[in-house]
Design a protein around this motif. Structure first.
Motif, PDB file in Angstrom:
ATOM      1  N   HIS A   1       0.808  -1.348  -0.111  1.00 56.02           N
ATOM      2  CA  HIS A   1      -0.005  -0.061  -0.053  1.00 56.02           C
ATOM      3  C   HIS A   1       0.786   1.446  -0.032  1.00 56.02           C
TER       4      HIS A   1
ATOM      5  N   THR B   1      -5.316  -6.378  -2.774  1.00 58.92           N
ATOM      6  CA  THR B   1      -5.084  -6.819  -1.620  1.00 58.92           C
ATOM      7  C   THR B   1      -5.871  -8.040  -1.402  1.00 58.92           C
TER       8      THR B   1
ATOM      9  N   ASN C   1       2.300   1.884  -3.308  1.00 60.12           N
ATOM     10  CA  ASN C   1       1.404   2.665  -4.320  1.00 60.12           C
ATOM     11  C   ASN C   1       1.009   3.992  -4.029  1.00 60.12           C
ATOM     12  N   GLU C   2       0.791   4.191  -2.781  1.00 60.94           N
ATOM     13  CA  GLU C   2       0.421   5.595  -2.337  1.00 60.94           C
ATOM     14  C   GLU C   2       1.697   6.511  -2.601  1.00 60.94           C
TER      15      GLU C   2
ATOM     16  N   LEU D   1      -7.100   1.884   3.616  1.00 62.18           N
ATOM     17  CA  LEU D   1      -6.614   1.145   2.765  1.00 62.18           C
ATOM     18  C   LEU D   1      -7.899   0.373   2.052  1.00 62.18           C
TER      19      LEU D   1
END
Lengths: 437, 228
Positions: free
Chosen positions: A36, A402, A39-40, A396
Motif C-alpha cells: 500500500h 489486496t 502505491n501511495e 486501505l
C-alpha cells in the motif's frame, strides 16, 4: 460438521492457535502495508510537480537535483549563479523561469526563496494551480506565504510574525532574529511538499543573511555563494553581499540561487533546450525533465520496496511454518481423535480435510486481523504521516490486489498444512484404530 | 431378519496379514455366529490391534477373505468399507472414545452423520441414555468433562446408535475400577442383547471371561511368530 469440529478443535488449543494467527496477522500487516505504501508513494510522488518543463541546477545527479528542488530532501551541493539564471531565463525558448533558493528553515520546515511567479507557474497533481486559502502572495521582503501544513501545525494566522533560522535542522542555533516576517498568505493543501514549505521573496534570503550574520564568516551558505562566484569566469566581486543593495529589497540581486524552474514556449523543444543547458559553457549545469527524473527516482525506490516485500514474504513463510509446526505438534494427541473418527466411519480423507480446514481457519483469521489492523492504523496515523513525512496515504482499499494477497496467504497456508494433513491421513490409513498410549 | 445366510456374522478364511515369510496374523478359519458374545483373549503383542483393524476394514489382509454379514469386505473399496463400518459395526475403545472438545450431543450427531443413514433416532437415543443411566443434562457438556465411567457409557450408546449388527469392544473396561467394570459389562451386554447385536470383546484380562459364552485365545486362533 467438519467446520464445527475444526473450530472446536482450534478453540481447544486456542492459545497456540491465537498466537499462530497473530504471527500471520503481523506478516499480512507488513505485506499489505509495504504494498500500500508503495502505491501511495508512487501516486504521491507523481503529484508533486507538474507544469514545469525543466528543473535546472548546478551539475549533480538528476535524482539529487529533483530531491532537493522538489521534495526539499537533502541539500544542494552547489548553486547556480544569478548571471546564469538571468541568461537562461532570457533564452528565446523560455516562456517563464522561476528561481528557488533553499537552505534556511523555520521550526523544521524548509524556507524557500522565490519570486511571486512561483505561485503562478508551479503546478501539482494534474496541472492544478497553487491557490491561496487566505491572503495573497508576498510583495515585500518582510512577508511570508505558508504552506497549509505549516500554518496548521504551527497555528499561524494572517498577520502573525515569525523568525527564520539558519540551516535546515529542527533545532538551529542561528536565528535570523533581526529580521522577522509577517504572514501574508496561506496556501491550500496540495498533498505535496509545498504544504511543508514557507515561501519568501528571493531577496529576503539575501537580506536576512546580511542583517543576521554580522561579520558572518561562519556562515556556510554565504561562503559557498562566494566560492561559487569566484569560480565562475564571469568576473565577480569576492563577496556576495556586495551584490545586495540594502534597503528596498526589490532591487536586491542574489549571488546565486539553488535551482530554477523553467517553462518552455513549446514542449517540443524540451530535449533540445535540455541539451543546451547541459552543455552551457559558463557554468556546469544540469537540466532535468521532472517526469523522467521522477521515474528514475521511483526505480531507485523500487529496490527498497522489493527488499521490504522480500522481508514481508520471509516473515509470512516463517509464520506459516510456525503454523505447520503447531499442527504437527498436535498430531500425537490427535491420534486418538483419528481413531475415534475412523471407528465411527470417517474416511481417512475426512481427517485430511479437517486439518486443512483448521489451517485455513487460522490463516483466514490472521489475514483478516492483519488487514483490519493495517486499515485501522492507517486511519489513525494518516494525518501524522502526512505532516511528519509529507507522504499522503489514503485509507486501505479492499482492492483486487489486496484480496489477491489475502488469497495467496490462505492458499500458502493450505499448501503447507498438507504436511501434517497428509501425515495424519497416512496415520488414519495405516494405524487406524490402534492408538499409541 | 431371519435370513439364514446372515447367521454367520464374522467369517475369516485363510487370512494372512504381514510379510509373506513372517506374517503377523495367519488365521485359517474363524466364525462368529449371530448373537454370540465372544471373549477374545490376547496378551499385548498377540496381534490384537491388527485383527481389529482387519475386522473394521481399516487395513486389508494380503490374502484370504473377511466376510462380515456375508459380505466380503476385502473386495470393497476403501470408501465402501468406511460406510460399511459406520453402518454395521459399533466400536468401543479402551478410553477416549469421544472427541474431547465437542459436547456429548455433538459426538453423537457426528456418529449419526457419518453413519450415513441420515436418520436421527432421538427416541432410541433417549432410551439408550436412560438404559445406560446417563442423564439428559450430560448431552450439552463437553465430552472431556465427564468421568471415565460416564464417557465409556456414552461410548456404548454411540456404538449402538446406528443399530449395528456387530459390536467390537477393545479393552473397554481397563480404565474402570472393579465395581464400575461389573456395572459397565452388565450394561454393555444387556444393551447389545436388546438390539440383537453380536459382541466381540477383546481383553487381556482373563477374569472377565465369565461374562461371555464363547472364549477364544487369539494365540490359538493365529499361528504367530515370536518376533511379531
Amino acid at each position: 460438521m467438519l467446520l464445527r469440529i475444526a473450530s472446536a478443535s482450534l478453540w481447544n488449543r486456542r492459545l497456540t492457535a491465537l498466537l499462530t494467527a497473530f504471527s500471520i496477522a503481523v506478516s499480512v500487516f507488513i505485506m499489505l502495508g509495504v504494498d500500500h505504501l508503495k502505491n501511495e508513494m508512487k501516486s504521491s510522488f507523481g503529484r508533486t510537480v507538474s507544469g514545469v518543463d525543466l528543473i535546472v541546477g548546478a551539475r549533480t545527479g538528476s535524482t539529487n537535483l529533483l530531491l532537493y528542488s522538489v521534495f526539499r530532501i537533502g541539500n544542494p551541493s552547489n548553486n547556480l549563479s544569478w548571471q546564469t539564471f538571468q541568461a537562461l531565463s532570457q533564452a528565446k525558448e523560455v516562456d517563464w523561469a522561476v528561481p528557488i533558493s533553499l537552505g534556511d528553515s523555520h521550526k523544521g520546515y524548509r524556507v524557500m526563496g522565490t519570486t511571486p511567479g512561483y505561485f503562478e507557474h508551479f503546478k501539482y497533481g494534474s496541472r492544478q494551480d497553487l491557490a491561496f486559502r487566505q491572503g495573497q502572495s508576498f510583495t515585500t521582503t518582510q512577508e511570508v506565504v505558508l504552506g497549509s501544513d505549516v500554518a496548521a501545525k504551527l497555528d499561524y494566522h494572517l498577520g502573525d510574525e515569525l523568525v527564520i533560522s539558519h540551516g535546515t535542522g529542527e533545532v538551529s542555533f542561528t536565528h535570523h532574529d533581526a529580521y522577522p516576517f509577517k504572514v501574508v498568505g496561506i496556501l491550500n493543501a496540495t498533498g505535496t511538499p509545498v504544504d511543508q514549505t514557507l515561501h519568501v521573496n528571493l531577496a529576503s534570503i539575501e537580506l536576512i543573511h546580511l542583517s543576521g550574520g554580522q561579520g558572518d564568516h561562519a556562515h556556510p551558505q554565504v561562503q559557498r555563494h562566494a566560492a561559487i562566484t569566484d569560480q565562475t569566469e564571469d568576473h565577480h566581486d569576492d563577496h556576495d553581499h556586495d551584490h545586495v543593495t540594502e534597503g528596498t529589497g526589490h532591487h536586491l540581486q542574489p549571488g546565486s540561487v539553488t535551482a530554477m524552474l523553467v517553462g518552455l514556449k513549446s514542449r517540443i523543444g524540451t530535449l533540445t533546450f535540455q541539451r543546451k543547458v547541459n552543455e552551457y559553457k559558463d557554468e556546469p549545469l544540469l537540466a532535468i525533465i521532472p517526469g523522467v527524473a521522477l521515474a528514475e527516482l521511483w526505480q531507485m525506490m523500487g529496490m527498497v520496496e522489493k527488499a521490504l516485500a522480500l522481508i514481508a514474504l520471509l516473515v509470512l513463510v516463517a509464520s506459516l511454518l510456525g503454523m505447520t509446526t503447531m499442527l504437527l505438534a498436535s498430531m500425537r494427541e490427535r491420534e486418538r481423535e483419528i481413531a475415534v473418527l475412523r471407528a465411527i466411519g470417517a474416511h481417512a480423507s475426512f481427517v485430511l480435510l479437517l486439518i486443512e480446514l483448521e489451517a485455513v481457519l487460522i490463516a483466514l483469521a490472521g489475514a483478516v486481523a492483519g488487514y483490519l489492523g493495517l486499515a485501522g492504523l492507517l486511519t489513525l496515523l494518516k494525518n501524522w504521516i502526512s505532516s511528519e513525512y509529507g507522504l499522503f496515504i489514503s485509507g486501505l482499499p479492499l482492492s483486487g490486489s489486496t484480496l489477491g494477497y489475502l488469497g495467496l496467504i490462505v492458499g500458502l497456508a493450505a499448501l503447507l498444512a498438507l504436511i501434517p494433513a497428509v501425515l495424519s491421513y497416512r496415520t488414519a490409513l495405516s494405524r487406524g484404530l490402534s492408538v499409541r498410549l | 431378519m431371519a435370513d439364514l445366510r446372515l447367521d454367520t456374522v464374522i467369517h475369516l478364511d485363510k487370512v494372512r496379514f504381514g510379510w509373506a515369510q513372517n506374517p503377523l496374523l495367519d488365521i485359517a478359519n474363524w466364525r462368529v455366529e449371530r448373537g454370540q458374545k465372544v471373549f477374545l483373549y490376547g496378551p499385548s503383542g498377540s496381534g490384537k490391534s491388527t485383527l481389529l483393524n482387519l475386522l473394521c476394514g481399516i487395513i486389508k489382509p494380503q490374502s484370504g477373505s473377511i466376510r462380515l454379514l456375508d459380505t466380503d469386505i476385502t473386495q470393497m473399496s476403501a470408501g465402501k468399507r468406511d460406510r460399511f463400518r459406520a453402518k454395521h459395526i459399533g466400536m468401543i475403545f479402551q478410553q477416549f472414545n469421544l472427541l474431547p472438545y465437542l459436547s456429548v450431543k455433538e459426538n453423537i450427531n457426528l456418529a449419526w452423520e457419518l453413519g450415513g443413514t441420515g436418520q436421527r433416532n432421538e427416541g432410541f437415543l433417549a432410551h439408550m441414555l436412560e438404559r445406560l443411566e446417563l442423564g439428559n443434562e450430560l448431552l450439552i457438556r463437553r465430552a472431556d468433562s465427564l468421568s471415565v465411567g460416564q464417557q465409556q457409557r456414552v461410548a456404548v450408546a454411540r456404538a449402538l446408535l446406528n443399530k449395528p449388527e456387530l459390536i467390537i469392544a477393545d479393552e473397554p473396561t481397563s480404565a474402570l475400577d472393579s465395581e464400575l467394570r461389573d456395572q459397565f459389562l452388565h450394561l454393555l451386554l444387556g444393551c447389545a442383547e436388546e438390539s440383537q447385536a453380536t459382541v466381540v470383546f477383546v481383553s487381556h484380562d482373563k477374569s472377565l471371561k465369565s461374562y461371555f459364552d464363547i472364549h477364544q485365545d487369539l494365540r490359538a486362533l493365529s499361528t504367530m511368530r515370536e518376533d511379531a
